[in-house]
Design a protein around this motif. Structure first.
Motif, PDB file in Angstrom:
ATOM      1  N   GLU A   1      -8.741   3.802  -3.375  1.00 33.23           N
ATOM      2  CA  GLU A   1      -7.955   2.668  -3.699  1.00 33.23           C
ATOM      3  C   GLU A   1      -6.839   2.440  -2.952  1.00 33.23           C
ATOM      4  OE1 GLU A   1      -6.782   3.620  -7.641  1.00 33.23           O
ATOM      5  OE2 GLU A   1      -5.275   5.226  -7.071  1.00 33.23           O
ATOM      6  N   TYR A   2      -6.230   1.205  -2.728  1.00 34.92           N
ATOM      7  CA  TYR A   2      -5.058   0.855  -1.864  1.00 34.92           C
ATOM      8  C   TYR A   2      -3.712   0.319  -2.588  1.00 34.92           C
ATOM      9  CZ  TYR A   2      -6.845  -3.895  -1.998  1.00 34.92           C
ATOM     10  OH  TYR A   2      -7.241  -5.001  -2.453  1.00 34.92           O
ATOM     11  N   TYR A   3      -2.788   0.340  -2.105  1.00 34.57           N
ATOM     12  CA  TYR A   3      -1.614  -0.171  -2.816  1.00 34.57           C
ATOM     13  C   TYR A   3      -1.404  -1.453  -2.368  1.00 34.57           C
ATOM     14  CZ  TYR A   3       2.835  -0.542  -4.675  1.00 34.57           C
ATOM     15  OH  TYR A   3       4.158  -0.964  -5.445  1.00 34.57           O
ATOM     16  N   ASP A   4      -1.474  -2.518  -3.490  1.00 33.68           N
ATOM     17  CA  ASP A   4      -1.263  -4.029  -3.005  1.00 33.68           C
ATOM     18  C   ASP A   4       0.292  -4.289  -3.141  1.00 33.68           C
ATOM     19  OD1 ASP A   4      -1.014  -6.858  -3.528  1.00 33.68           O
ATOM     20  OD2 ASP A   4      -3.106  -7.027  -3.641  1.00 33.68           O
ATOM     21  N   THR A   5       0.903  -4.517  -2.176  1.00 32.24           N
ATOM     22  CA  THR A   5       2.221  -4.802  -2.319  1.00 32.24           C
ATOM     23  C   THR A   5       2.658  -5.944  -3.008  1.00 32.24           C
ATOM     24  OG1 THR A   5       2.282  -5.907   0.139  1.00 32.24           O
ATOM     25  CG2 THR A   5       2.573  -3.470   0.007  1.00 32.24           C
ATOM     26  N   LEU A   6       1.861  -6.863  -2.930  1.00 32.35           N
ATOM     27  CA  LEU A   6       2.077  -8.186  -3.708  1.00 32.35           C
ATOM     28  C   LEU A   6       2.104  -7.899  -5.202  1.00 32.35           C
ATOM     29  CD1 LEU A   6       0.229 -10.939  -1.916  1.00 32.35           C
ATOM     30  CD2 LEU A   6       2.666 -10.512  -1.755  1.00 32.35           C
ATOM     31  N   GLN A   7       1.016  -7.062  -5.845  1.00 31.92           N
ATOM     32  CA  GLN A   7       0.725  -7.023  -7.072  1.00 31.92           C
ATOM     33  C   GLN A   7       1.598  -5.778  -7.498  1.00 31.92           C
ATOM     34  OE1 GLN A   7      -3.200  -7.569  -8.760  1.00 31.92           O
ATOM     35  NE2 GLN A   7      -4.044  -8.049  -6.583  1.00 31.92           N
ATOM     36  N   ARG A   8       1.903  -4.969  -6.405  1.00 30.84           N
ATOM     37  CA  ARG A   8       2.673  -3.788  -6.618  1.00 30.84           C
ATOM     38  C   ARG A   8       1.771  -2.709  -7.672  1.00 30.84           C
ATOM     39  NH1 ARG A   8       8.910  -5.627  -7.754  1.00 30.84           N
ATOM     40  NH2 ARG A   8       9.359  -6.809  -5.779  1.00 30.84           N
ATOM     41  N   LYS A   9       0.802  -2.488  -7.206  1.00 35.57           N
ATOM     42  CA  LYS A   9      -0.312  -1.537  -7.951  1.00 35.57           C
ATOM     43  C   LYS A   9      -1.332  -1.397  -7.080  1.00 35.57           C
ATOM     44  CE  LYS A   9      -3.108  -4.945 -10.501  1.00 35.57           C
ATOM     45  NZ  LYS A   9      -3.613  -5.312 -11.926  1.00 35.57           N
ATOM     46  N   PHE A  10      -1.967  -0.124  -7.331  1.00 36.25           N
ATOM     47  CA  PHE A  10      -3.312   0.144  -6.824  1.00 36.25           C
ATOM     48  C   PHE A  10      -4.351  -0.443  -7.249  1.00 36.25           C
ATOM     49  CE2 PHE A  10      -0.421   3.914  -5.764  1.00 36.25           C
ATOM     50  CZ  PHE A  10      -0.889   4.118  -4.298  1.00 36.25           C
ATOM     51  N   ILE A  11      -5.341  -1.017  -6.167  1.00 33.99           N
ATOM     52  CA  ILE A  11      -6.504  -1.736  -6.231  1.00 33.99           C
ATOM     53  C   ILE A  11      -7.607  -0.929  -5.782  1.00 33.99           C
ATOM     54  CG2 ILE A  11      -7.436  -3.894  -6.172  1.00 33.99           C
ATOM     55  CD1 ILE A  11      -5.230  -4.304  -7.621  1.00 33.99           C
ATOM     56  N   LYS A  12      -8.832  -0.916  -6.752  1.00 39.03           N
ATOM     57  CA  LYS A  12      -9.814  -0.143  -6.330  1.00 39.03           C
ATOM     58  C   LYS A  12     -10.501  -0.853  -4.923  1.00 39.03           C
ATOM     59  CE  LYS A  12     -14.622   0.930  -7.493  1.00 39.03           C
ATOM     60  NZ  LYS A  12     -15.664   0.896  -8.577  1.00 39.03           N
ATOM     61  N   ASP A  13     -10.633   0.241  -3.838  1.00 41.46           N
ATOM     62  CA  ASP A  13     -11.128  -0.147  -2.662  1.00 41.46           C
ATOM     63  C   ASP A  13     -12.833  -0.144  -2.742  1.00 41.46           C
ATOM     64  OD1 ASP A  13     -11.819  -0.637  -0.043  1.00 41.46           O
ATOM     65  OD2 ASP A  13     -10.266   0.654   0.735  1.00 41.46           O
ATOM     66  N   ILE A  14     -13.375  -1.405  -2.717  1.00 48.44           N
ATOM     67  CA  ILE A  14     -14.785  -1.093  -2.929  1.00 48.44           C
ATOM     68  C   ILE A  14     -15.600  -0.736  -1.684  1.00 48.44           C
ATOM     69  CG2 ILE A  14     -14.741  -2.728  -5.041  1.00 48.44           C
ATOM     70  CD1 ILE A  14     -15.807  -5.136  -2.929  1.00 48.44           C
ATOM     71  N   ILE A  15     -14.981  -0.865  -0.661  1.00 53.47           N
ATOM     72  CA  ILE A  15     -15.385  -0.543   0.619  1.00 53.47           C
ATOM     73  C   ILE A  15     -15.634   0.869   0.740  1.00 53.47           C
ATOM     74  CG2 ILE A  15     -15.383  -0.545   3.204  1.00 53.47           C
ATOM     75  CD1 ILE A  15     -13.977  -3.181   2.856  1.00 53.47           C
ATOM     76  N   LYS A  16     -14.785   1.418   0.259  1.00 52.19           N
ATOM     77  CA  LYS A  16     -14.743   3.067   0.196  1.00 52.19           C
ATOM     78  C   LYS A  16     -15.173   3.983  -0.788  1.00 52.19           C
ATOM     79  CE  LYS A  16     -10.496   2.835   3.215  1.00 52.19           C
ATOM     80  NZ  LYS A  16      -9.059   3.624   3.426  1.00 52.19           N
ATOM     81  N   SER A  17     -15.284   3.040  -1.947  1.00 55.12           N
ATOM     82  CA  SER A  17     -15.830   3.832  -3.197  1.00 55.12           C
ATOM     83  C   SER A  17     -17.388   3.897  -3.269  1.00 55.12           C
ATOM     84  CB  SER A  17     -15.344   3.071  -4.450  1.00 55.12           C
ATOM     85  OG  SER A  17     -13.834   3.130  -4.584  1.00 55.12           O
ATOM     86  N   ASN A  18     -17.775   5.009  -3.651  1.00 52.64           N
ATOM     87  CA  ASN A  18     -19.317   5.230  -3.727  1.00 52.64           C
ATOM     88  C   ASN A  18     -19.580   6.424  -4.772  1.00 52.64           C
ATOM     89  OD1 ASN A  18     -20.602   7.441  -2.175  1.00 52.64           O
ATOM     90  ND2 ASN A  18     -18.576   6.864  -0.974  1.00 52.64           N
TER      91      ASN A  18
END
Length: 633
Positions: free
Chosen positions: A464-481
Motif C-alpha cells: 500500500e502507499y500513502y495518498d496525500t490527497l485522501q490522507r490515507k493508505f491505498i492498496k497498491d495493486i501493482i505490488k500486491s500478490n
C-alpha cells in the motif's frame, strides 16, 4: 491404477514379513525388572533337571530381555534366572514336543548391601559406518554448556557462518535431521533453533554425505543427523544451563525428565536474546550503449535489531508390553524482532557530482511461529533388530513481516513519501512414514518402507502507499500478490545390506512420485509439475589390517521451494526487486566418494575424494529492469 497396484504390492510385502515362520526354539521367555518392568540384559538363565538339579544348558538374555533354548528334550525342568544385584528366581516347567513360551519372568533387586562397583569407558570420538561418519560429541567441552550450533563448528567438513547457517563441504544445501527424521524446525529458522538446542542433549552427530535410499534424496551435499540422548534414568532428573555474552547476548535452558514404570515424560524450554547490527555498502556504475559511464549510485545500510526466541518441547513415551511402544511429542518455536533500518541513497553524474540524495527508513516488526506434533508406534518382533515403526507428523509455520517505509528526500528537496508492505508466509506439512527392518541371518538385513509428504504454502504480499490527497493508505495493486503452492511426494524404498569377513556392501533403491501445483492467485496463473524418479544408492567397504577403504554413490535432488517458484516480484525498495521462476526444474545431483580411514587410540586420519555432477542447476542472478531498477531472480 498403477499407483493402486504399487500400494497393494507394497502392503502385501509388509504383510508377508509381519508373520514369519516360527523358530525351532522350544523354550523362550523374557526377563524383567519387577520394580520398573523393563527388560534385563545379560541376565543368566539356566535350564536344570528337576530330579537332581543338573544344569542342561545356560544362556544369557539379549538387550530386550529375551532368552531361548533350542532342541530341548521333553521332560520336567527347573528354570533359574540370576543377575548381579538381584535375587535369583526359579520356576518349574514341563517341556513337551511343542514350542513353549514361558512369558515374563520378574526378578527383584537384592536387599543386601553391596560395595560400590564403578565401571568406566570412553567412547571413541569418531566412528565410521558403511554410509556415515559418527562423531560422539560428549568429549567436546562445548557439550557441557554450548548449543548444537557450537558443536557443529568443531566437526570436520561442517561450517557454521556468522549468521548461524550450516554448510556441509561448502554447500548450504544440506538436509538436517533430528533423530533420523526431517522437521520444519530445520527449515528457514534452523539457524536460530540450532543456536538454542542445548549441546548436552545431543548424543552424537552423524555426517552422511551419500545417504542410503532409506533417507530423502534432498540436499546437494548430504545429511547431518543430530541424534538426541534417550534418558534411561528412573525418577526425576534434569539440568539447567545459562550463558551470557558481550553485546547483550543471553541464552538459557531448562530440561526435565521423569521415568517410572512404563512411562517416560520429557520436556525442555530454551530462551535466547541476541543483539545484531548489520551494515552494508553498495556501489553501482551505469554505462551507456557505447560503454561510457553515465552515472554512479551509492547505498549505505545499517540495520540494528534484538531478536528474542523461545523453544519448547514436550513429550511422553509409553511401553505397552515387551513388543509395542507408543510415543507422542510436540515442539513450539516463537521468534520476534523489530528492525529499524536506515538506508542512505546517493546519486551522481558521470563527473561524480551529486544529483540526488534521500534516506529510506524502515520500521519492521517481525514474528515467526512454528508448531510440530509427532505420534509414533513401534513394534519389536521376537528376533533382535526385527522391527516395524509407524510415525505421523504434522507441522505448521507462520512468518509475518510488517514493513513501514518512509522516503525522506534531501536533494532535490521533495515531499516525503510513505509505503507499507505486509508479508505473510504460511507453511503446513503432514508426513506419514512406515519403516520396516528385518535381519536376514547374522550378517545381512533388509530395510523397506513408505514415506508420504504433503506440503501447503500460502505466500501473501500486500502493498500500500500513502495518498496525500485522501490522507490515507491505498492498496497498491501493482505490488500486491498472493501465491499458493501444494506439493505431494509419495516414496517407497528398499535397502539390502550384507557383510562378509572383510567386505561389506549396501545397495538401495528409492522410487518417488511428485505432484506440484502452484497458483499465482493475483493473475489466476497455474503452475503444474509431475514427475517420477528413481534414486539408487550403493555403499562398498573393505577392511584392511588397521584401516578401511570405502566407495559410495548416491543420486540426489534439490527441489525449488515456493519462494523460488513465485514469479511475482517482491519490492524490496524502489530500486531493487526480487522474484522467483516458475520454470525451474529440480536439480539432479550424482555424487560419488572415495574414502579412507586409519585410526588408533589417539589419532584419526580420514581423507576423502568426492565428485558431484549437477543437472538443471539454478542460482540467483541480478539483471536490470530499466536504468535504475535491478531484479534479482
Amino acid at each position: 491404477m498403477g499407483k493402486q497396484i504399487f500400494l497393494i504390492s507394497f502392503a502385501l510385502l509388509i504383510a508377508t514379513n509381519l508373520f514369519p515362520q516360527a523358530k525351532n526354539s522350544i523354550v523362550t521367555g523374557i526377563v524383567l525388572d519387577k520394580s520398573s518392568e523393563q527388560p534385563v540384559e545379560f541376565a543368566t538363565v539356566q535350564l536344570m533337571k528337576q530330579a537332581d538339579s543338573t544344569v542342561i544348558i545356560t544362556t544369557v538374555t539379549d538387550k530386550k530381555g529375551k532368552f531361548d533354548f533350542n532342541k530341548t528334550a521333553s521332560g520336567s525342568y527347573i528354570l533359574r534366572v540370576s543377575f548381579i544385584g538381584y535375587e535369583n528366581n526359579s520356576i518349574k516347567i514341563t517341556v513337551n514336543r511343542q514350542n513353549q513360551n514361558i512369558g515374563q519372568i520378574e526378578i527383584t533387586i537384592a536387599a543386601k548391601n553391596m560395595n560400590e562397583v564403578v565401571v568406566t569407558a570412553k567412547k571413541s570420538l569418531l566412528n565410521t559406518g558403511i554410509d556415515r561418519k559418527v562423531y560422539n560429541v560428549s568429549q567436546d567441552i562445548m557439550a557441557q554448556s554450548g548449543s548444537a550450533s557450537d558443536i557443529l563448528k568443531n566437526i570436520p567438513s561442517v561450517e557454521v557462518d556468522i549468521e548461524g547457517q550450516v554448510l556441509l563441504r561448502g554447500s548450504a544445501d544440506v538436509m538436517i535431521l533430528i533423530n533420523g527424521k526431517p522437521s520444519l524446525l530445520m527449515g528457514k529458522s534452523r539457524a536460530e533453533v540450532l543456536q538454542q538446542l542445548p549441546a548436552n542433549s545431543i548424543e552424537r552427530i552423524e555426517v552422511i554425505t551419500n545417504p542410503s535410499a532409506k533417507y530423502r534424496p534432498d540436499g546437494t551435499s548430504g545429511i547431518i543427523n543430530i541424534v538426541l540422548k534417550k534418558n534411561i534414568k528412573y525418577g526425576w532428573n534434569g539440568s539447567v544451563v545459562a550463558n551470557a555474552g558481550n553485546k547483550n547476548r543471553y541464552n538459557a535452558g531448562i530440561n526435565f525428565n521423569y521415568k517410572q514404570g512404563k512411562w517416560n515424560f520429557f520436556s525442555n524450554y530454551n530462551f535466547r536474546q541476541d543483539s545484531r547490527l548489520r551494515t552494508g555498502h553498495f556501489n553501482r556504475e551505469y554505462f551507456d550503449s557505447t560503454g561510457k559511464t553515465e552515472s554512479y549510485y551509492t547505498e549505505n545500510n545499517m540495520s540494528p535489531n534484538r531478536p528474542l526466541s523461545n523453544f519448547i518441547t514436550l513429550g511422553a513415551d509409553y511401553t505397552l508390553n515387551e513388543h509395542n511402544s507408543l510415543g507422542i511429542s510436540g515442539n513450539y518455536f516463537y521468534r520476534k524482532l523489530t528492525r529499524n533500518d536506515v538506508s542512505e541513497r546517493f546519486f551522481y553524474d558521470n563527473n561524480y557530482l551529486l544529483t540526488g540524495h534521500f534516506n529510506r527508513l524502515k520500521y519492521d516488526p517481525e514474528s515467526e511461529k512454528e508448531k510440530e506434533a509427532t505420534v509414533s508406534w513401534q513394534h519389536n518382533f521376537p528376533a533382535e533388530d526385527h522391527e516395524l515403526r509407524v510415525e505421523f507428523n504434522m507441522a505448521a509455520t507462520h512468518d509475518k513481516e510488517n514493513h513501514n517505509n518512509s522516503n525522506i528526500c534531501f536533494f532535490p528537496v521533495q515531499t516525503s513519501s510513505f509505503d507499507n508492505v505486509l508479508l505473510s508466509d504460511k507453511d503446513n506439512q503432514q508426513e506419514l512414514a512406515v519403516d520396516y527392518t528385518r535381519p536376514l541371518g547374522e550378517d545381512a538385513k533388509i530395510e523397506t518402507g513408505y514415506e508420504g509428504l504433503l506440503n501447503q504454502i500460502d505466500l501473501d504480499y500486500y502493498g500500500e502507499y500513502y495518498d496525500t490527497l485522501q490522507r490515507k493508505f491505498i492498496k497498491d495493486i501493482i505490488k500486491s500478490n498472493r501465491f499458493t503452492y501444494n506439493g505431494a511426494i509419495h516414496a517407497a524404498y528398499v535397502v539390502y545390506e550384507r557383510g562378509f569377513e572383510k567386505f561389506s556392501f549396501s545397495a538401495g533403491l528409492r522410487a518417488e512420485q511428485v505432484f506440484i501445483d502452484g497458483n499465482l492467485v493475483t493473475k489466476d496463473s497455474l503452475i503444474t509439475n509431475r514427475y517420477f524418479k528413481i534414486y539408487p544408492t550403493l555403499h562398498l567397504s573393505y577392511k584392511l589390517k588397521e584401516s578401511e577403504i570405502q566407495l559410495n554413490y548416491s543420486k540426489r535432488v534439490n527441489r525449488p521451494d515456493g519462494d523460488e517458484l513465485n514469479p511475482f516480484p517482491e519490492y524490496i525498495d524502489p530500486y531493487n526487486l526480487q522474484a522467483g521462476n516458475p520454470k525451474l526444474l529440480p536439480e539432479i545431483i550424482h555424487s560419488i566418494e572415495l574414502g579412507y580411514k586409519w585410526q588408533n587410540e589417539k589419532y584419526s586420519f580420514v581423507p576423502s575424494l568426492y565428485y558431484r555432477y549437477k543437472r538443471n542447476g539454478f542460482t540467483e542472478v541480478t539483471v536490470p529492469v530499466n536504468d535504475t531498477v535491478l531484479l534479482t531472480t
